[in-house]
Design a protein around this motif. Structure first.
Motif, mmCIF file in Angstrom:
data_model
loop_
_atom_site.group_PDB
_atom_site.id
_atom_site.type_symbol
_atom_site.label_atom_id
_atom_site.label_comp_id
_atom_site.label_asym_id
_atom_site.label_seq_id
_atom_site.Cartn_x
_atom_site.Cartn_y
_atom_site.Cartn_z
ATOM 1 N N PRO A 98 1.175 11.097 6.032
ATOM 2 C CA PRO A 98 1.060 9.680 5.657
ATOM 3 C C PRO A 98 1.829 8.754 6.589
ATOM 4 O O PRO A 98 1.410 7.615 6.836
ATOM 5 C CB PRO A 98 1.636 9.649 4.233
ATOM 6 N N VAL A 99 2.953 9.231 7.125
ATOM 7 C CA VAL A 99 3.727 8.421 8.063
ATOM 8 C C VAL A 99 2.943 8.211 9.354
ATOM 9 O O VAL A 99 2.891 7.105 9.902
ATOM 10 C CB VAL A 99 5.086 9.084 8.355
ATOM 11 N N LEU A 100 2.332 9.288 9.863
ATOM 12 C CA LEU A 100 1.512 9.168 11.065
ATOM 13 C C LEU A 100 0.346 8.212 10.843
ATOM 14 O O LEU A 100 0.034 7.374 11.705
ATOM 15 C CB LEU A 100 0.976 10.544 11.484
ATOM 16 N N ALA A 102 0.095 5.725 8.626
ATOM 17 C CA ALA A 102 0.572 4.349 8.501
ATOM 18 C C ALA A 102 1.001 3.785 9.852
ATOM 19 O O ALA A 102 0.717 2.620 10.182
ATOM 20 C CB ALA A 102 1.734 4.290 7.509
ATOM 21 N N ALA A 103 1.684 4.607 10.650
ATOM 22 C CA ALA A 103 2.105 4.158 11.974
ATOM 23 C C ALA A 103 0.901 3.851 12.852
ATOM 24 O O ALA A 103 0.881 2.864 13.593
ATOM 25 C CB ALA A 103 2.983 5.219 12.632
ATOM 26 N N PHE A 104 -0.109 4.702 12.754
ATOM 27 C CA PHE A 104 -1.309 4.465 13.552
ATOM 28 C C PHE A 104 -2.008 3.184 13.112
ATOM 29 O O PHE A 104 -2.509 2.429 13.941
ATOM 30 C CB PHE A 104 -2.271 5.649 13.441
ATOM 31 N N ALA A 105 -2.044 2.924 11.805
ATOM 32 C CA ALA A 105 -2.663 1.700 11.309
ATOM 33 C C ALA A 105 -1.948 0.474 11.860
ATOM 34 O O ALA A 105 -2.588 -0.518 12.251
ATOM 35 C CB ALA A 105 -2.636 1.684 9.779
ATOM 36 N N ALA A 106 -0.618 0.532 11.929
ATOM 37 C CA ALA A 106 0.146 -0.590 12.471
ATOM 38 C C ALA A 106 -0.166 -0.808 13.948
ATOM 39 O O ALA A 106 -0.309 -1.943 14.417
ATOM 40 C CB ALA A 106 1.642 -0.337 12.272
ATOM 41 N N VAL A 107 -0.290 0.294 14.698
ATOM 42 C CA VAL A 107 -0.601 0.187 16.125
ATOM 43 C C VAL A 107 -2.010 -0.361 16.332
ATOM 44 O O VAL A 107 -2.251 -1.194 17.217
ATOM 45 C CB VAL A 107 -0.446 1.560 16.807
ATOM 46 N N ILE A 245 -4.496 1.378 3.790
ATOM 47 C CA ILE A 245 -4.782 1.584 2.357
ATOM 48 C C ILE A 245 -4.784 3.068 2.036
ATOM 49 O O ILE A 245 -4.229 3.520 1.032
ATOM 50 C CB ILE A 245 -6.125 0.942 1.984
ATOM 51 N N ASP A 246 -5.374 3.878 2.939
ATOM 52 C CA ASP A 246 -5.436 5.326 2.715
ATOM 53 C C ASP A 246 -4.035 5.945 2.721
ATOM 54 O O ASP A 246 -3.750 6.854 1.960
ATOM 55 C CB ASP A 246 -6.303 5.953 3.797
ATOM 56 N N ALA A 247 -3.150 5.443 3.601
ATOM 57 C CA ALA A 247 -1.812 6.002 3.703
ATOM 58 C C ALA A 247 -0.959 5.651 2.492
ATOM 59 O O ALA A 247 -0.062 6.418 2.114
ATOM 60 C CB ALA A 247 -1.132 5.501 4.970
ATOM 61 N N LEU A 248 -1.240 4.502 1.876
ATOM 62 C CA LEU A 248 -0.423 4.035 0.755
ATOM 63 C C LEU A 248 -0.922 4.507 -0.604
ATOM 64 O O LEU A 248 -0.248 4.303 -1.620
ATOM 65 C CB LEU A 248 -0.347 2.507 0.771
ATOM 66 N N THR A 249 -2.120 5.107 -0.635
ATOM 67 C CA THR A 249 -2.678 5.542 -1.919
ATOM 68 C C THR A 249 -2.584 7.053 -2.071
ATOM 69 O O THR A 249 -2.265 7.767 -1.144
ATOM 70 C CB THR A 249 -4.140 5.105 -2.047
#
Length: 249
Positions: A98-100, A102-107, A245-249
């Motif tokens: 999930p960290v990867l 979320a980090a990718f989503a931010a990038v 959304i996928d990383a946070l759910t």
């Protein structure tokens, strides 16, 4: 739709962006591998590095033939990212998925924002401009990004080459492919875990990306760079929102 067809379509889109923009398409490779082809985030970043490395090298050759690569400046810029890329690549598999994600989503969101911002043309010295410390810092950051998330960093390399080293746009696109290739190779060298990669999908994906990259280079003569950037930026924003959304759910 079969996984092979999806791999071919996704590869063509990734290559199109790399060839036309010098970056951006690699940011689409990881979510395509995860959500279309069923890769885990860790496996997707490794597979993306393979795709990005081979496609960037093939496209680099095409740009070099037309004189759009500044070899000396590009090599110095890429050298600053070698150690960060290797270090980040060695630690990427240890991070929670999930960290990867979320980090990718931010990038991806950052990439979209940078593409939506107009690139200012510069008229300064072409290759060996001032601010070497800033150039080295930018190169190191791109290397770490490549190693950790499996992206080439071209969406950051192109504006950095334009603003920091005063490259014209065509030279920035061509030279960014050299930076992407070096960083991706450095990261792959430390991962080593390519035995589990599904070559039956990665092979066609990479082949389609190479063909798409050559088409992307030709596309730049017919479609304005601003239109291409805005189109990919909208896609990236949608991808970033979905992955977050996928990383946070």
């Amino acid at each position: 739709m079969s996984a092979l067809v999806l791999a071919l379509i996704a590869g063509a889109v990734v290559g199109l962006a790399l060839g036309a923009l010098g970056g951006g398409g690699s940011v689409l490779a990881v979510p395509a591998l995860i959500y279309l082809l069923g890769f885990t985030p860790a496996a997707a970043t490794t597979a993306s590095l393979i795709i990005v490395t081979v496609t960037s090298l093939a496209t680099l050759y095409a740009h070099a033939r037309t004189g759009n690569v500044r070899w000396r400046a590009g090599a110095l810029f890429a050298a600053a990212g070698l150690l960060p890329a290797a270090a980040a690549g060695a630690t990427a598999s240890r991070l929670p998925q999930p960290v990867l994600t979320a980090a990718f989503a931010a990038v991806a969101a950052l990439a979209a924002v940078r593409m939506l911002r107009p690139t200012r043309a510069t008229t300064g010295p072409p290759a060996d401009g001032a601010r070497p410390a800033k150039a080295a810092g930018t190169g190191a950051g791109l290397g770490a990004l490549t190693g950790l998330l499996g992206v080439g960093g071209g969406f950051l390399a192109v504006p950095a080459l334009v603003t920091v080293l005063a490259f014209e746009m065509q030279a920035a696109v061509g030279t960014s492919l050299l930076v992407i290739s070096v960083n991706s190779l450095a990261s792959l060298a430390t991962r080593g875990a390519t035995a589990g990669v599904d070559w039956a999908l990665i092979g066609p994906f990479t082949g389609a990306a190479i063909l798409g990259a050559w088409d992307g280079k030709r596309l730049t003569a017919k479609v304005t760079g601003a239109l291409l950037q805005r189109t990919f930026a909208v896609v990236l924003l949608a991808v970033a929102a979905f992955m977050l959304i996928d990383a946070l759910t």
